[in-house]
Scaffold this active site. Structure first.
Site: not given
Length: 317
Positions: A164, A176
Site C-alpha cells: 500500500s 495496518y
C-alpha cells in the site's frame, strides 16, 4: 543541451514501453494462486485472469465468497477455503495446490488477502489489536509464501505482494501501516534472494480505492470501540471532539477513493504475464502524485503535512 536531454528521456520511455509490452508465452498452461478472492482486488483479478485463459486457483475465506466467484467465472477456475492466520489451513491449501500444479509448479502467487482494522491512535490500542492485523497482512503473507515457495521456484514464476502507499508513508496508528511496511521489507529481501533462481517478486502499492479495506463505517466502529475502552485520563488528553473530527477526516478520505479497481488488477496482471515486470507498481493518482512524492520528502516536512491533515488532541502543546 535541453533538446538532447529531452531526446534521451523520450528514448528511455520508448524502450521501456516496448520492453514492458512483451508477454510470457503459453499463458494457458500457467497456474496462479490468489488469496483474498471473496471481494475487492482478489475477486476482480481472479475473473480477469480467468478471462485471459490462465488457470486460476482462488483462495476465499468463506464458502459464500467461493460460490459467488465460481458463478461468475469459467469451469477452469477452482476455489479453496483459506484462512491465512491458521497454519493448518495454509498447509491444506498448499497440498491442494500441489495436486493441481503437478510437475509444472506454480507460476504465480498473489498475496492479496488483507484487513485494515482495528485502526486508531496507537495508545488507544492493545497488543491484540495490532496482532489481529499483523496476523493477516504480514505473518499470513510470509507463511503462505514460504509454504508455496518450492512450487513457485519449480516454475521459475512470480510472487506478487499487495502492499500500500501506507507502506511508504504512515498516516495513522494501528497495525495496518506497520504490516505494510513489513510487506515492503519482506518483498525486497525475497526479491533479492529469489533472483538467483529465476523467480521475480513484484510489489503493488495502491492508493486509496473503494474496497472493504477503506470502508469508513467499519473504521468508525473500531474507532468508537477503542475510544469506549479508554481510561478517563487518555480521554481527557484527546478531548470529546477528537473522535468526531477524526471521523470527518476519514469521511473526506472516502470521497478521494477511486472506484476503478481495474487500475490495481491491471498492474497485478502485468506483474504475472509480462516478460519484464516492474519491481513496484503504484496504481492510483494519489499514489503517483501525492504519497510516493511524500515518501521522498524530508521527515519534518511530511510530519507537518500530516499534522495539518488530521485534528489535534485537546491537550496538545
Amino acid at each position: 543541451m535541453w533538446l538532447h536531454l529531452a531526446a534521451l528521456v523520450g528514448l528511455y520511455y520508448l524502450l521501456r514501453w516496448y520492453r514492458e509490452r512483451q508477454v510470457v508465452s503459453d499463458l494457458r498452461d500457467k497456474c496462479v494462486f490468489i488469496t483474498g478472492c471473496d471481494s475487492g482486488f482478489g475477486k476482480l483479478l481472479a475473473r480477469q485472469l480467468d478471462l485471459r485463459g490462465l488457470r486460476v486457483l482462488a483462495a476465499c475465506l468463506t464458502d459464500k465468497g467461493a460460490e459467488q466467484l465460481k458463478a461468475q467465472t469459467s469451469d477452469r477456475l477452482e476455489t479453496v477455503i483459506l484462512d491465512v492466520t491458521r497454519t493448518e489451513s495454509i498447509a491444506a491449501a498448499t497440498q491442494w495446490v500441489k495436486e493441481r500444479t503437478g510437475d509444472r509448479g506454480l507460476w504465480g502467487l498473489v498475496n492479496n488477502a488483507g484487513i485494515s482494522v482495528p485502526t486508531a491512535p496507537n495508545e488507544w490500542l492493545t497488543r491484540q489489536d495490532f496482532m489481529k492485523v499483523l496476523n493477516v497482512n504480514l505473518l499470513g503473507v510470509i507463511e503462505v509464501t514460504l509454504s508455496l515457495l518450492p512450487l513457485v521456484r519449480k516454475a521459475r514464476g512470480r510472487v506478487v505482494n499487495v502492499s500500500s502507499v501506507l507502506g511508504r508513508v504512515s498516516l495513522y496508528g494501528g497495525g495496518y501501516c506497520v504490516s505494510k511496511y513489513g510487506v515492503e521489507a519482506f518483498s525486497d529481501s525475497l526479491r533479492r534472494e529469489l533472483s538467483h533462481f529465476g523467480v521475480k517478486v513484484a510489489i503493488i502499492e495502491p492508493g486509496f480505492f473503494k474496497t472493504g479495506v477503506t470502508n469508513t463505517e467499519m473504521i468508525h466502529r473500531t474507532f468508537q470501540k477503542a475510544w469506549d475502552q479508554l481510561g478517563p485520563e487518555v480521554k481527557e488528553m484527546y478531548g470529546e471532539e477528537f473522535l468526531p473530527s477524526t471521523m470527518k477526516s476519514f469521511g473526506l478520505l472516502k470521497k478521494l477513493c477511486t472506484q476503478h479497481l481495474s487500475l490495481v488488477t491491471d498492474c497485478m496482471e502485468h506483474a504475472l504475464t509480462a516478460c519484464h515486470p516492474r519491481t513496484r507498481y503504484s496504481p492510483g493518482w494519489d499514489a503517483k502524485f501525492l504519497y510516493l512524492p511524500m515518501s521522498y520528502l524530508p521527515t519534518f516536512l511530511v510530519d507537518t503535512m500530516i499534522h495539518w491533515s488530521f485534528p489535534r488532541p485537546a491537550k496538545a502543546l
